[in-house]
Write an enzyme that holds these catalytic residues in place. Structure first.
Site, short mmCIF file in Angstrom:
data_model
loop_
_atom_site.label_atom_id
_atom_site.label_comp_id
_atom_site.label_asym_id
_atom_site.label_seq_id
_atom_site.Cartn_x
_atom_site.Cartn_y
_atom_site.Cartn_z
CE LYS A 15 -5.63 -34.29 -17.94
NZ LYS A 15 -4.43 -34.56 -18.75
N GLY A 19 -2.62 -22.64 -28.04
CA GLY A 19 -2.33 -22.50 -26.62
C GLY A 19 -0.90 -22.95 -26.37
CG ASN A 20 1.92 -24.81 -22.79
OD1 ASN A 20 2.16 -26.00 -22.99
ND2 ASN A 20 2.78 -24.01 -22.21
N GLY A 59 -5.17 -25.37 -32.69
CA GLY A 59 -4.90 -24.83 -31.36
C GLY A 59 -3.81 -23.79 -31.44
N1 GLU Z 1 -1.52 -32.13 -18.55
C1 GLU Z 1 -0.36 -32.69 -19.16
C2 GLU Z 1 -0.70 -33.99 -19.87
O1 GLU Z 1 -1.82 -34.24 -20.26
C3 GLU Z 1 0.79 -32.82 -18.16
C4 GLU Z 1 0.52 -33.66 -16.97
C5 GLU Z 1 1.60 -33.56 -15.89
O2 GLU Z 1 2.60 -32.88 -16.12
O3 GLU Z 1 1.40 -34.16 -14.85
O4 GLU Z 1 0.17 -34.78 -20.13
#
Ligand code: GLU
Length: 427
Positions: free
Chosen positions: A105, A219-220, A217
């Site tokens: 992350k 958002g997306n 939320g």
């Molecule tokens: N940010 C998204 C998650 O928490 C997607 C991560 C990704 O596609 O690598 O799962």
């Protein structure tokens, strides 16, 4: 353990699973910590000619199963411990879906709502310049997350490709279609959330038509979860709650016969802020930001941020609630998780519930690798298969061990990562 430190929570959850599984000491210790992390300082030229220095992080938690994978967040309260927790949860997420990927992350401490488009571009490019030597298609692959969009991925991809002097679309996922994105990636997380709700309702023998949901939320993830809850399940979404970047408060937008996500999306900005006046004019009731949590609904979908369902807020959840579907990462603290379990709420843990996004990110990487792109229905079909299989494995393991759903999910994921660590001779 502080309720405020998400990494302490992530470690606590692992400890609980390790105990149930009888995990050996060395593997347990290895899985309690990130393998590598990078801390960066980013000088960025602002529009007024001055320079601001932003802090950023990239954590590669565990890569036993494959290259680390996970999004990048732009958040004013980002901390290294939040990024570590999210990287740990990515490790369990890719493992529970059976993807050949590890977990990572990234995060930048910033308030994107206060940055102009050009400042956001310079910040995105500066972050990529600093992490470029640390990531790669076969090493660590970023993606969008809170407040980072396909637009941000485009700038980062362009910066990386300029640095390495060749096309390398597989270095980042969640890209727009013309730059090598996958059909269906934008809506994948929310769709996956609804696939897991569909499976949970089947287990509870509840007909999805006529069920109601309340969402935190807009958002997306929340928008696509709302669309799919209505279109795929035939249910009603009674309200959504979201942050207002103008007056820095959250509000819940409710309509007794159900919200219209298409309409609300048309009056929402890029950061998920709904235009209050437009919503009121269209007949929406505007309630307190946390009213979403206390609604008499069948399904609660926290799809915003971590640490919202706590020891203090969990008792406000209506006895009518049958399912808590964690669209966000880390919305529920361990104390609240125990309380929900005691009250018979079927919790779909975050790293199972919201795994649709990374699953389609993996498909995006696969398509980039052979430079051939799939139709949308192909993406949906393959995603549904993987999400349903992950749900089944977790449900079955939970039943077999007689534990909380979250522990069932941990047991499945940790066993897969632990086996890969052992095969590599690390432990
Ligand atoms: N940010 C998204 C998650 O928490 C997607 C991560 C990704 O596609 O690598 O799962």
């Amino acid at each position: 353990m502080s309720e405020q430190n998400p990494f302490a929570i992530a470690q606590h959850q692992l400890d609980e699973a390790a105990e149930i599984m009888g995990l050996d000491r060395a593997t347990h210790e290895l899985l309690r910590w990130p393998r590598r992390e990078l801390h960066v300082s980013l000088p960025v030229r602002m529009d007024d000619g001055g320079v601001e220095v932003f802090k950023g992080y990239r954590v590669q938690y565990n890569n036993a199963l494959g290259p680390t994978k996970g999004g990048i967040r732009f958040h004013p309260e980002e901390t290294i411990n939040t990024v570590r927790a999210l990287a740990a949860w990515m490790t369990w997420k890719t493992a529970v879906v059976g993807l050949p990927l590890g977990g990572g992350k990234g995060g930048v401490v910033c308030n994107p709502t206060e940055l102009s488009e050009t400042e956001l571009e310079r910040l995105s490019r500066a972050y990529m310049r600093e992490i470029a030597g640390f990531i790669g298609e076969d090493v660590d692959v970023p993606a969008p997350d809170v407040a980072t969009s396909p637009r941000v991925m485009s700038w980062m991809l362009d910066e990386y490709e300029t640095m390495v002097g060749r096309h390398a679309p597989g270095v980042i996922t969640g890209k727009p279609l013309p730059l090598g994105g996958s059909a269906g990636r934008g809506t994948a997380t929310g769709l996956g959330v609804v696939v897991t709700i569909r499976e949970a309702l089947k287990r509870l023998e509840v007909d999805s038509e006529g069920t109601t949901a309340s969402i935190q939320g807009f958002g997306n993830v929340a928008q696509s979860a709302a669309d799919n809850y209505i279109d795929m399940l035939g249910g009603t979404v009674l309200c959504v709650s979201c942050w207002d970047s103008n007056d820095r408060k959250a509000y819940t937008y409710e309509k007794d016969d159900g919200i219209d996500p298409g309409f609300l999306a048309s009056v929402t900005d890029a950061y998920g802020t709904i235009d209050k006046d437009a919503a009121m004019e269209a007949g929406y009731k505007v309630l307190d930001g946390d009213a979403w949590l206390a609604m008499d609904v069948d399904v609660l979908i926290p799809a915003a941020i971590e640490n919202v369902i706590t020891r203090e807020t969990a008792p406000r959840i209506s006895p009518q609630v049958k399912i808590l579907a964690e669209g966000a990462n880390g919305p529920t603290t361990p104390e609240a998780d125990d309380l929900l379990h005691e009250n018979g709420v079927y919790v779909i843990p975050d790293f199972v519930c919201n795994a649709g996004g990374v699953t389609v990110s993996y498909f995006e990487q696969a398509q980039n690798a052979y430079n051939y792109y799939w139709e949308l229905d192909e993406v949906h079909r393959r995603m549904d298969t993987k999400m349903t299989a992950a749900f089944d494995a977790v449900h079955e393991t939970t039943q077999r061990h007689g534990v909380k759903n979250r522990m069932g999910a941990y047991i499945v994921a940790v066993a897969r990562v632990a086996e890969a660590c052992k095969l590599r001779g690390w432990v």
